[in-house]
Design an enzyme around this catalytic site. Structure first.
Site, PDB file in Angstrom:
ATOM      1  N   ASP A   1       4.142  -9.364  -3.271  1.00 48.02           N
ATOM      2  CA  ASP A   1       3.456  -9.203  -1.984  1.00 48.02           C
ATOM      3  C   ASP A   1       1.935  -9.255  -2.106  1.00 48.02           C
ATOM      4  OD1 ASP A   1       5.865  -9.017  -0.686  1.00 48.02           O
ATOM      5  OD2 ASP A   1       5.882  -6.826  -0.626  1.00 48.02           O
TER       6      ASP A   1
ATOM      7  N   ARG B   1      -2.846   8.109  -4.071  1.00 46.48           N
ATOM      8  CA  ARG B   1      -3.601   7.312  -3.078  1.00 46.48           C
ATOM      9  C   ARG B   1      -5.083   7.646  -3.049  1.00 46.48           C
ATOM     10  NH1 ARG B   1       0.001   3.813  -4.032  1.00 46.48           N
ATOM     11  NH2 ARG B   1       2.017   4.162  -3.053  1.00 46.48           N
TER      12      ARG B   1
ATOM     13  N   ASP C   1       1.771   5.958   3.232  1.00 48.92           N
ATOM     14  CA  ASP C   1       0.718   5.449   2.356  1.00 48.92           C
ATOM     15  C   ASP C   1      -0.395   4.721   3.107  1.00 48.92           C
ATOM     16  OD1 ASP C   1       1.665   6.524  -0.026  1.00 48.92           O
ATOM     17  OD2 ASP C   1       3.092   4.899  -0.313  1.00 48.92           O
TER      18      ASP C   1
ATOM     19  N   SER D   1      12.319  -0.170  -3.003  1.00 45.81           N
ATOM     20  CA  SER D   1      10.870  -0.096  -2.970  1.00 45.81           C
ATOM     21  C   SER D   1      10.469   1.049  -3.900  1.00 45.81           C
ATOM     22  CB  SER D   1      10.407   0.183  -1.538  1.00 45.81           C
ATOM     23  OG  SER D   1       9.056   0.575  -1.575  1.00 45.81           O
TER      24      SER D   1
HETATM   25  N1  ARG Z   1       7.821   9.017   0.675  1.00 48.88           N
HETATM   26  C1  ARG Z   1       6.954   9.199  -0.428  1.00 48.88           C
HETATM   27  C2  ARG Z   1       5.593   9.583   0.044  1.00 48.88           C
HETATM   28  O1  ARG Z   1       5.269   9.368   1.174  1.00 48.88           O
HETATM   29  C3  ARG Z   1       6.942   8.031  -1.374  1.00 48.88           C
HETATM   30  C4  ARG Z   1       6.416   6.742  -0.886  1.00 48.88           C
HETATM   31  C5  ARG Z   1       6.465   5.774  -2.015  1.00 48.88           C
HETATM   32  N2  ARG Z   1       6.301   4.431  -1.674  1.00 48.88           N
HETATM   33  C6  ARG Z   1       7.194   3.470  -2.025  1.00 48.88           C
HETATM   34  N3  ARG Z   1       6.871   2.241  -1.834  1.00 48.88           N
HETATM   35  N4  ARG Z   1       8.348   3.755  -2.542  1.00 48.88           N
HETATM   36  O2  ARG Z   1       4.799  10.121  -0.684  1.00 48.88           O
END
Ligand code: ARG
Length: 400
Positions: A14, A95, A124, A175
């Site tokens: 991506d 992040r 995110d 993912s």
């Molecule tokens: N739900 C988790 C969070 O908001 C993990 C997100 C992870 N992203 C992914 N692409 N799997 O912190």
């Protein structure tokens, strides 16, 4: 002058496609920035070269592993941060450090915009964009997947048409986001919340059903930070890495929850955080030994609020900073050693030892040498129950 966009680059399909995609949609030059937060996988130089081959005008790699461990994971440990009592904030803590490096790169390369590969459904995107707004108020944000209609099918198509040096065949059903603090897996088969996770979901942990002989670690903490394991001095990064390996091979730190996202969606997540969970279990128990009761009770509330703020992308907010100051103050006496036994998916504290302990053997003991004057308990209980007693007498008088 041509506008410049800094793109948070992972090296995957991506974001590789996004380089050209952003260029075509906006006419801007793209600078790819990859941040190493201990995610493992491909060599970062390979990733850097791929960005250039995909059309980036500059590609920049930041090794943020020590910084991430010391300044982002350690505060989470000191807060005993477990969102919904379960999730150690794996993605959420990464992040802000990635954002910091994106903003630095934007300034360095004269970019006006920062781009990331998040969809419009997750946390995110919020964490990145709130962070960017805060650290670089003049910067704009775009998310090609969300704002420039870059779908997976279009990405595969684009990569093949343009001969991009990236595999388009190996379609991972999940993912995944990972770093040294843990690993998050979602989507695919896991979206049916009755489906048990299959073996292929896991990578940081071995199956706890067949774990090897128990492993005992002695973790030394100084002000709530692990500074040695089995007597060997470690940095925060090393502490996490060592515990990832040792707790991971015992199957410690597998988490399967339905979680409340900031955007209002409930989502099913599988996490693996062997090092984080082992360290939090040890740290929590050392706090039980060294933090005074009222401070400890209040810290639990503060830690939970801290966790929610960080989950919700408020890492750089004033309230989060104020809570940091409180948490840091509570950690001054969190010194000592914890013996942790890891086996069959569990990490259990079996011993604690501390120079700053509040545990007083002579007060606690039921044996000889008791210094506690038990006769004082009667009066204490009398007064402690007084207000309820008075209220209850009133209720009985009124026949309630
Ligand atoms: N739900 C988790 C969070 O908001 C993990 C997100 C992870 N992203 C992914 N692409 N799997 O912190």
């Amino acid at each position: 002058m041509t506008e410049r966009v800094v793109l948070a680059y992972s090296g995957g399909l991506d974001t590789s496609v996004a380089i050209g995609w952003i260029g075509e949609a906006t006419g801007a030059e793209v600078i790819a920035v990859a941040v190493d937060v201990g995610q493992g996988g491909e060599d970062l130089e390979t990733i850097r070269q791929r960005a250039l081959d995909c059309g980036a005008v500059e590609a920049y790699v930041a090794d943020a592993r020590d910084e991430f461990a010391a300044e982002y994971c350690m505060p989470a440990l000191q807060a005993n941060a477990l969102y919904m009592n379960a999730y150690p904030l794996v993605s959420a803590v990464s992040r802000p450090v990635i954002t910091k490096h994106l903003v630095t790169a934007a300034k360095k390369f004269g970019a006006t915009t920062v781009a990331h590969g998040c969809t419009g459904k997750g946390n995110d995107q919020v964490r990145f964009e709130v962070g960017i707004q805060t650290l670089g108020p003049d910067l704009k944000c775009i998310a090609p997947v969300r704002d420039l209609a870059l779908t997976r099918e279009k990405a595969i198509d684009y990569a093949e048409k343009n001969n991009l040096p990236i595999a388009t065949t190996k379609k991972n059903p999940y993912s995944i986001d990972q770093n040294v603090w843990g690993r998050a897996v979602e989507t695919g088969y896991l979206e049916d919340i009755w489906n048990a996770p299959t073996k292929d979901v896991y990578d940081y942990t071995d199956d706890p059903t067949f774990s090897p002989a128990p492993d005992t670690a002695i973790i030394t903490f100084k002000e709530g930070i692990p500074v040695a394991i089995d007597g060997q001095a470690v940095t925060p990064l090393e502490a996490i890495q060592i515990m990832n390996r040792r707790a991971g091979s015992q199957g410690v730190g597998r988490i399967d929850i339905v979680e409340d996202r900031l955007v209002g969606i409930k989502s099913r997540e599988i996490y693996e955080a062997p090092g984080a969970m082992a360290l939090i279990i040890a740290h929590q128990e050392l706090e039980n030994v060294t933090i005074e009761r009222e401070q400890a009770r209040f810290k639990k509330t503060v830690g939970q609020r801290w966790t929610e703020l960080v989950y919700d992308g408020q890492w750089f907010s004033p309230l989060k900073k104020s809570l940091d100051a409180f948490i840091l103050d509570t950690q001054k006496m969190v010194n000592g050693e914890i013996r942790l036994e890891m086996h069959g998916g569990r990490a259990t504290v079996t011993g604690r030892r501390s120079e700053t302990s509040l545990y007083d053997f002579n007060l606690a003991t039921y044996d000889e040498g008791d210094t506690f004057d038990q006769s004082q308990a009667r009066g204490f209980i009398e007064l402690f129950g007084m207000s309820s007693k008075v209220a209850s007498a009133r209720d009985q008088r009124l026949g309630l």
